[in-house]
Scaffold this motif. Structure first.
Motif, PDB file in Angstrom:
ATOM      1  N   ILE A  93      78.550  16.946  33.380  1.00  0.00           N
ATOM      2  CA  ILE A  93      77.627  17.465  32.476  1.00  0.00           C
ATOM      3  C   ILE A  93      78.420  19.109  32.212  1.00  0.00           C
ATOM      4  CG2 ILE A  93      75.422  18.547  32.326  1.00  0.00           C
ATOM      5  CD1 ILE A  93      75.085  15.838  32.028  1.00  0.00           C
ATOM      6  N   TRP A  94      78.670  19.627  32.853  1.00  0.00           N
ATOM      7  CA  TRP A  94      79.202  20.797  32.604  1.00  0.00           C
ATOM      8  C   TRP A  94      80.595  20.584  31.467  1.00  0.00           C
ATOM      9  CZ3 TRP A  94      76.939  25.247  32.637  1.00  0.00           C
ATOM     10  CH2 TRP A  94      77.444  26.504  32.394  1.00  0.00           C
ATOM     11  N   GLU A  95      81.486  19.689  31.830  1.00  0.00           N
ATOM     12  CA  GLU A  95      82.542  19.574  30.946  1.00  0.00           C
ATOM     13  C   GLU A  95      82.076  19.133  29.583  1.00  0.00           C
ATOM     14  OE1 GLU A  95      86.023  17.741  34.009  1.00  0.00           O
ATOM     15  OE2 GLU A  95      84.388  16.418  33.139  1.00  0.00           O
ATOM     16  N   CYS A  96      81.064  18.549  29.506  1.00  0.00           N
ATOM     17  CA  CYS A  96      80.616  18.281  28.074  1.00  0.00           C
ATOM     18  C   CYS A  96      80.087  19.422  27.542  1.00  0.00           C
ATOM     19  CB  CYS A  96      79.294  17.147  28.279  1.00  0.00           C
ATOM     20  SG  CYS A  96      78.788  16.518  26.676  1.00  0.00           S
ATOM     21  N   CYS A  97      79.165  20.406  28.159  1.00  0.00           N
ATOM     22  CA  CYS A  97      78.819  21.585  27.738  1.00  0.00           C
ATOM     23  C   CYS A  97      80.008  22.589  27.014  1.00  0.00           C
ATOM     24  CB  CYS A  97      78.204  22.610  28.748  1.00  0.00           C
ATOM     25  SG  CYS A  97      76.577  21.911  29.293  1.00  0.00           S
ATOM     26  N   GLU A  98      81.110  22.328  27.866  1.00  0.00           N
ATOM     27  CA  GLU A  98      82.021  23.383  27.261  1.00  0.00           C
ATOM     28  C   GLU A  98      82.700  22.701  26.123  1.00  0.00           C
ATOM     29  OE1 GLU A  98      84.513  23.383  31.027  1.00  0.00           O
ATOM     30  OE2 GLU A  98      83.612  25.203  31.379  1.00  0.00           O
ATOM     31  N   LEU A  99      82.873  21.462  25.958  1.00  0.00           N
ATOM     32  CA  LEU A  99      83.513  20.565  24.746  1.00  0.00           C
ATOM     33  C   LEU A  99      82.454  20.694  23.459  1.00  0.00           C
ATOM     34  CD1 LEU A  99      85.376  18.361  24.339  1.00  0.00           C
ATOM     35  CD2 LEU A  99      83.720  16.704  24.616  1.00  0.00           C
ATOM     36  N   LEU A 100      81.232  21.242  23.654  1.00  0.00           N
ATOM     37  CA  LEU A 100      80.515  21.556  22.522  1.00  0.00           C
ATOM     38  C   LEU A 100      80.720  22.693  21.752  1.00  0.00           C
ATOM     39  CD1 LEU A 100      76.707  20.175  23.005  1.00  0.00           C
ATOM     40  CD2 LEU A 100      78.496  19.164  21.465  1.00  0.00           C
ATOM     41  N   ASN A 101      81.468  23.708  22.711  1.00  0.00           N
ATOM     42  CA  ASN A 101      81.450  24.937  22.134  1.00  0.00           C
ATOM     43  C   ASN A 101      82.137  25.432  20.800  1.00  0.00           C
ATOM     44  OD1 ASN A 101      80.804  27.580  22.865  1.00  0.00           O
ATOM     45  ND2 ASN A 101      82.903  28.210  23.740  1.00  0.00           N
ATOM     46  N   GLU A 102      82.995  24.199  20.397  1.00  0.00           N
ATOM     47  CA  GLU A 102      83.659  24.422  19.194  1.00  0.00           C
ATOM     48  C   GLU A 102      82.684  24.029  18.040  1.00  0.00           C
ATOM     49  OE1 GLU A 102      86.838  20.983  19.084  1.00  0.00           O
ATOM     50  OE2 GLU A 102      86.618  21.561  21.083  1.00  0.00           O
ATOM     51  N   PHE A 103      81.598  23.458  18.034  1.00  0.00           N
ATOM     52  CA  PHE A 103      80.778  22.606  16.954  1.00  0.00           C
ATOM     53  C   PHE A 103      79.673  23.676  16.514  1.00  0.00           C
ATOM     54  CE2 PHE A 103      82.722  18.954  19.194  1.00  0.00           C
ATOM     55  CZ  PHE A 103      83.476  18.492  18.220  1.00  0.00           C
ATOM     56  N   LYS A 104      79.160  23.572  15.355  1.00  0.00           N
ATOM     57  CA  LYS A 104      77.877  24.122  14.720  1.00  0.00           C
ATOM     58  C   LYS A 104      77.266  22.842  14.157  1.00  0.00           C
ATOM     59  CE  LYS A 104      79.990  28.742  14.198  1.00  0.00           C
ATOM     60  NZ  LYS A 104      80.291  29.823  13.107  1.00  0.00           N
ATOM     61  N   ASP A 105      75.921  23.118  13.944  1.00  0.00           N
ATOM     62  CA  ASP A 105      74.969  22.285  13.545  1.00  0.00           C
ATOM     63  C   ASP A 105      74.898  22.570  11.871  1.00  0.00           C
ATOM     64  OD1 ASP A 105      72.744  20.496  12.818  1.00  0.00           O
ATOM     65  OD2 ASP A 105      71.742  20.412  14.754  1.00  0.00           O
ATOM     66  N   GLU A 106      75.172  21.653  11.003  1.00  0.00           N
ATOM     67  CA  GLU A 106      75.313  21.900   9.784  1.00  0.00           C
ATOM     68  C   GLU A 106      73.456  21.541   9.150  1.00  0.00           C
ATOM     69  OE1 GLU A 106      77.841  19.605   7.686  1.00  0.00           O
ATOM     70  OE2 GLU A 106      79.504  20.733   8.269  1.00  0.00           O
ATOM     71  N   SER A 107      72.812  20.924  10.016  1.00  0.00           N
ATOM     72  CA  SER A 107      71.454  20.716   9.516  1.00  0.00           C
ATOM     73  C   SER A 107      70.672  21.563   9.934  1.00  0.00           C
ATOM     74  CB  SER A 107      70.910  19.179  10.265  1.00  0.00           C
ATOM     75  OG  SER A 107      70.597  19.739  11.577  1.00  0.00           O
ATOM     76  N   ASP A 108      70.954  22.599  10.684  1.00  0.00           N
ATOM     77  CA  ASP A 108      69.973  23.687  11.225  1.00  0.00           C
ATOM     78  C   ASP A 108      69.948  25.054  10.264  1.00  0.00           C
ATOM     79  OD1 ASP A 108      68.379  25.387  12.710  1.00  0.00           O
ATOM     80  OD2 ASP A 108      69.378  24.650  14.409  1.00  0.00           O
ATOM     81  N   HIS A 143      69.888  19.215  26.534  1.00  0.00           N
ATOM     82  CA  HIS A 143      69.008  18.533  25.415  1.00  0.00           C
ATOM     83  C   HIS A 143      69.971  18.239  24.272  1.00  0.00           C
ATOM     84  CE1 HIS A 143      68.527  22.672  23.692  1.00  0.00           C
ATOM     85  NE2 HIS A 143      68.190  21.977  22.519  1.00  0.00           N
ATOM     86  N   ASP A 144      70.985  18.888  23.854  1.00  0.00           N
ATOM     87  CA  ASP A 144      71.890  18.618  22.783  1.00  0.00           C
ATOM     88  C   ASP A 144      73.293  18.380  23.135  1.00  0.00           C
ATOM     89  OD1 ASP A 144      69.977  19.525  20.610  1.00  0.00           O
ATOM     90  OD2 ASP A 144      70.700  21.623  20.695  1.00  0.00           O
ATOM     91  N   LEU A 145      73.416  17.846  24.453  1.00  0.00           N
ATOM     92  CA  LEU A 145      74.906  17.526  24.750  1.00  0.00           C
ATOM     93  C   LEU A 145      75.355  15.952  24.027  1.00  0.00           C
ATOM     94  CD1 LEU A 145      75.364  18.183  28.614  1.00  0.00           C
ATOM     95  CD2 LEU A 145      75.896  19.712  26.714  1.00  0.00           C
ATOM     96  N   ILE A 239      64.417  15.140  25.615  1.00  0.00           N
ATOM     97  CA  ILE A 239      65.691  14.683  25.418  1.00  0.00           C
ATOM     98  C   ILE A 239      65.798  13.830  24.054  1.00  0.00           C
ATOM     99  CG2 ILE A 239      68.144  13.719  26.087  1.00  0.00           C
ATOM    100  CD1 ILE A 239      67.655  14.459  28.837  1.00  0.00           C
ATOM    101  N   ARG A 240      64.984  12.530  24.147  1.00  0.00           N
ATOM    102  CA  ARG A 240      65.117  11.667  23.008  1.00  0.00           C
ATOM    103  C   ARG A 240      64.191  12.348  21.825  1.00  0.00           C
ATOM    104  NH1 ARG A 240      62.868   5.697  21.840  1.00  0.00           N
ATOM    105  NH2 ARG A 240      64.549   5.069  20.635  1.00  0.00           N
ATOM    106  N   TYR A 241      63.196  13.028  21.982  1.00  0.00           N
ATOM    107  CA  TYR A 241      62.416  13.295  20.933  1.00  0.00           C
ATOM    108  C   TYR A 241      62.136  14.906  20.627  1.00  0.00           C
ATOM    109  CZ  TYR A 241      60.617   8.691  22.290  1.00  0.00           C
ATOM    110  OH  TYR A 241      60.892   7.415  22.687  1.00  0.00           O
ATOM    111  N   HIS A 242      63.039  15.529  21.107  1.00  0.00           N
ATOM    112  CA  HIS A 242      62.854  17.197  20.795  1.00  0.00           C
ATOM    113  C   HIS A 242      63.457  17.351  19.358  1.00  0.00           C
ATOM    114  CE1 HIS A 242      67.380  16.992  21.798  1.00  0.00           C
ATOM    115  NE2 HIS A 242      67.549  17.853  20.602  1.00  0.00           N
TER     116      HIS A 242
END
Length: 307
Positions: A93-108, A143-145, A239-242
């Motif tokens: 799980i923590w490795e996945c958290c670190e993997l997300l660090n390079e992304f931004k959400d274009e829908s937000d 929740h966003d992984l 997680i599924r409906y946030h």
């Protein structure tokens, strides 16, 4: 967690609360659990304001146009079958958290920070107000992984197939869905079997039996469930409906819910306040909080997960 408030001390040691030269009544909104939220996002606009004139607004609207045209029953079934195999990689799980660090959400329209910042802001805000609900703290972190779907090793899916508000497919698209007008170009829009209130579903069938538009929510739900997490059902529900804003903001699609959904909805409403309003410029010391979240990961998940 108090957002957008700096605390300093005067020469006598008394605390001085600075509101960034903005009137307190205009900047803060008290929510359940003692949480204090700003009324404006990182861009100085109200939260989830899809009509505010800005370059960001235009890109968000273009995102939803593509999303609403492409999210069909056939597409969702294909994605669930392909990614439900969980044969991409194995990582913690923590490795996945670190993997997300390079992304931004274009829908937000509210967030312009790396995802790890938002994950920790959400988790820490919940932890402050609900100290005894450790499963909820962890849910805030993970929740966003599912947004790892944006990564090349996961197929580098386009943003419209990963992020944004979610909604059921296989029945009529409710008018409360943001930028609803673009559904008219969706292939399912005029199909008789899909364009009625119930479509392919029945009253009270339960949301677990409903195809949701494909994205990070549904993917992370599949990852957690298939890796046999011990999170309570409310955690999986969150997680599924946030991102299912038509439901928790406009109460659309309630006719598809069963009793378990309605019970879990109570926790989703609690969580949603932190997910939305904790998006701020407040920074979290990752190394300081990391040991706590690693302990929760070990409690509720295996060391390595299939993704």
């Amino acid at each position: 967690m108090t957002i957008l408030i700096d605390r300093n001390s005067d020469q006598n040691g008394d605390e001085i609360v600075e509101k960034n030269q903005v009137n307190e009544k205009e900047t803060e909104l008290v929510l359940d659990g003692g949480f204090v939220a700003p009324q404006t996002n990182s861009f100085g606009q109200t939260f989830r304001d899809y009509g505010a004139e800005s370059e960001r607004r235009r890109s968000v609207e273009e995102f939803y146009k593509t999303n609403h045209i492409g999210q069909t029953v056939d597409f969702v079934r294909k994605m669930r079958e392909e990614y439900g195999k969980l044969n991409r990689t194995e990582m913690s799980i923590w490795e996945c958290c670190e993997l997300l660090n390079e992304f931004k959400d274009e829908s937000d329209p509210d967030l312009d920070e790396p995802q790890i910042e938002h994950l920790l802001q959400t988790a820490e805000a919940i932890r402050r107000d609900y100290p005894d609900q450790d499963w909820l703290h962890l849910t805030g972190l993970i929740h966003d992984l599912g947004k790892v779907l944006l990564h090349p090793s996961f197929g580098e899916l386009p943003q419209w197939a990963v992020v944004g508000d979610t909604y059921p497919v296989g029945c009529a698209f409710d008018e409360s869905i943001v930028h609803h007008k673009y559904f008219k170009e969706n292939p399912d829009y005029n199909k008789p079997s899909y364009n009625t209130k119930y479509g392919i579903y029945t009253e009270g069938c339960g949301l677990d039996n409903v195809f949701m538009s494909w994205g990070h929510d549904d993917y992370m739900y599949l990852v957690a469930k298939e890796n046999q997490t011990t999170l309570p059902s409310a955690g999986l529900f969150i997680i599924r409906y946030h991102s299912f804003y038509p439901l928790h903001k406009s109460e659309a699609y309630k006719h598809l819910m069963n009793d378990e959904d309605r019970e879990n909805m109570k926790w989703l409403k609690v969580f949603n306040k932190y997910d939305l309003y904790s998006k701020s410029k407040v920074r979290v010391n990752v190394e300081e909080v990391k040991p706590y979240y690693l302990s929760l990961i070990n409690k509720y998940f295996p060391a390595k997960l299939k993704w």
